[in-house]
Design an enzyme around this catalytic site. Structure first.
Site, PDB file in Angstrom:
ATOM      1  N   ARG A 172      60.425   2.396  36.799  1.00 50.85           N
ATOM      2  CA  ARG A 172      60.889   1.497  35.752  1.00 50.85           C
ATOM      3  C   ARG A 172      62.383   1.191  35.850  1.00 50.85           C
ATOM      4  NH1 ARG A 172      62.785   4.114  30.936  1.00 50.85           N
ATOM      5  NH2 ARG A 172      62.948   6.367  31.153  1.00 50.85           N
ATOM      6  N   ARG A 176      69.318  -4.603  41.147  1.00 52.47           N
ATOM      7  CA  ARG A 176      69.729  -5.996  40.982  1.00 52.47           C
ATOM      8  C   ARG A 176      70.637  -6.437  42.122  1.00 52.47           C
ATOM      9  NH1 ARG A 176      71.288  -4.760  34.813  1.00 52.47           N
ATOM     10  NH2 ARG A 176      69.182  -4.693  33.935  1.00 52.47           N
ATOM     11  N   ARG A 248      61.391  18.965  28.100  1.00 52.08           N
ATOM     12  CA  ARG A 248      62.798  19.197  28.375  1.00 52.08           C
ATOM     13  C   ARG A 248      63.548  19.088  27.052  1.00 52.08           C
ATOM     14  NH1 ARG A 248      63.989  21.689  32.791  1.00 52.08           N
ATOM     15  NH2 ARG A 248      66.007  20.658  33.039  1.00 52.08           N
ATOM     16  N   ARG A 278      75.477  13.848  31.723  1.00 52.43           N
ATOM     17  CA  ARG A 278      76.292  12.708  31.323  1.00 52.43           C
ATOM     18  C   ARG A 278      77.212  13.107  30.178  1.00 52.43           C
ATOM     19  NH1 ARG A 278      72.047   8.611  28.121  1.00 52.43           N
ATOM     20  NH2 ARG A 278      71.362  10.097  26.530  1.00 52.43           N
ATOM     21  N   GLU A 299      76.028  16.420  27.987  1.00 56.87           N
ATOM     22  CA  GLU A 299      74.615  16.778  27.825  1.00 56.87           C
ATOM     23  C   GLU A 299      74.147  17.680  28.964  1.00 56.87           C
ATOM     24  OE1 GLU A 299      71.913  13.566  27.184  1.00 56.87           O
ATOM     25  OE2 GLU A 299      73.290  12.496  25.851  1.00 56.87           O
ATOM     26  N   TYR A 347      56.873   9.698  26.382  1.00 56.45           N
ATOM     27  CA  TYR A 347      58.238   9.211  26.205  1.00 56.45           C
ATOM     28  C   TYR A 347      58.157   7.797  25.643  1.00 56.45           C
ATOM     29  CZ  TYR A 347      62.966   7.652  26.959  1.00 56.45           C
ATOM     30  OH  TYR A 347      64.226   7.157  26.755  1.00 56.45           O
ATOM     31  N   ASP A 349      60.423   4.525  23.852  1.00 55.89           N
ATOM     32  CA  ASP A 349      61.625   3.879  23.346  1.00 55.89           C
ATOM     33  C   ASP A 349      61.431   3.561  21.867  1.00 55.89           C
ATOM     34  OD1 ASP A 349      63.183   3.913  25.665  1.00 55.89           O
ATOM     35  OD2 ASP A 349      62.229   2.094  26.439  1.00 55.89           O
TER      36      ASP A 349
END
Length: 382
Positions: A172, A176, A248, A278, A299, A347, A349
């Protein structure tokens, strides 16, 4: 008037509660934490005044116009574009991998056509059908970009070698051949002006809804209601009788500074020797605000224990068998529907969570009107 019990006061639970309350049902929402809004909970930092996403950054993005209209009825959404940077080999690059990233990394000045051909040559085209994350990355971008941006980060994020993870995790992610560094390729993107918590407060502010904070809805207490919507962990409902579905979890190390710490909202740290994945600087998620001081969070990802907050379902091959066994158990239950990220072990969004919660409430009202049984899963976890 029928009574509804809901486990969890995140988006799934709050939306279903609101829809059913408006339809005349009495709804009791049970939330184990001391606050509503689930992992989308946001609040002002007392020292800096920055709006902090307590459980990590949540950027709203969707192509679902009806979901965008829905959330804009709950809050003013300010324009926000997520532009993620990556620290790899001590240098800063743009993510997702785009023409700028490719040219900078390889020290070139290629056109889109030249870059596409260059990456085609870099890629391992001997891999016909990638099965693992590593194979997908090698076929996707080639070894150099894979080692720089994906290998170490993925190992830290999942605690597993990319050779053990399925190819689907990478499929996913965009690649570009232009200079577009917008992390999400969605039509509607933004941030709620005052954070996410007020949205959920508005949903739960109805005379037919009562909210019980720091209170778990037990399996035994579910019998007190005509129907229950369970947005907690699927395996927790069954007291982990078959074992624990693996997740996780994240730990956050706070960083405070004056001024601007890193100049952007999110920087991924791709090198394996850096233990965190991050650093997020939260004042950059609200660029319309001005703050003299700043607060950031590094994190750290690790395997969740029974006492941890579950974040990401792992969903490896062996886990899917355990999930299938729990789904079979759930199908034997009556007057309960499992919803959301935890209830369906997927998972999700935010826009998908919202859309599915609206679908679930609509399905419930339709089945009640037709005197039909409500499905245990409106959206199958399998």
């Amino acid at each position: 008037m029928k009574s509804i019990g809901i486990a969890g006061a995140g988006f799934s639970g709050a939306i279903i509660a609101n829809e059913l309350a408006q339809a005349g049902y009495k709804v009791a929402v049970f939330e184990p934490r001391s606050h509503i809004a689930g992992n989308c909970f946001s609040a002002r930092d007392a020292l800096s005044g920055v709006m902090v996403h307590k459980y990590g950054p949540h950027i709203f993005h969707t192509d679902k116009e009806h979901v965008w209209r829905y959330v804009n009825q709950l809050s003013v959404f300010k324009p926000y574009v997520n532009r993620v940077k990556a620290n790899a080999g001590g240098k800063i690059y743009s993510l997702p991998i785009n023409l700028h990233t490719i040219n900078q990394f390889f020290g070139k000045a290629m056109s889109p056509t030249e870059a596409a051909e260059f990456i085609r040559q870099q890629a391992d085209n001997s891999i016909a059908e990638p099965e693992t994350f590593e194979q997908q990355a090698m076929k996707f971008v080639g070894e150099a970009l894979y080692r720089a941006f994906f290998a170490g980060y993925t190992q830290k994020q999942w605690g597993l070698s990319p050779t053990e993870l399925p190819a689907s995790i990478l499929k996913r992610l965009p690649l570009r051949f232009n200079y577009d560094d917008n992390y999400f390729n969605h039509q509607f993107q933004g941030m709620p002006e005052h954070g996410y918590t007020p949205l959920v407060e508005k949903l739960l502010d109805h005379p037919n809804i009562t909210v019980h904070l720091e209170t778990k809805l037990s399996r035994a207490k579910c019998a007190d209601f005509d129907h229950v919507f369970w947005s907690g962990p699927l395996d927790a409902y069954f007291d982990f009788s078959l074992g624990h579905l693996p997740y996780r979890t994240l730990e956050f190390k706070e960083i405070r500074a004056s001024g601007d710490y890193q100049g952007t909202a999110v920087i991924n740290y791709c090198d394996p020797e850096i233990p965190y994945t991050r650093i997020s600087e939260h004042k950059h998620f609200a660029p319309w605000e001005q703050h003299a001081d700043t607060v950031c969070f590094a994190e750290y990802s690790r395997q969740a224990t029974q006492d941890d907050e579950p974040y990401y379902p792992v969903r490896l091959v062996n886990d899917k068998q355990l999930l299938s066994d729990y789904v079979a158990l759930a199908q034997q239950e009556q007057a309960i529907t499992f919803v959301g990220r935890l209830g369906t072990y997927r998972y999700l969004d935010m826009d998908v969570t919202i859309d599915e919660a609206l679908q679930t409430a609509k399905t419930f009202l339709q089945t009640q009107a037709a005197k039909q049984a409500m499905p245990v899963f409106v959206i199958s976890p399998l």
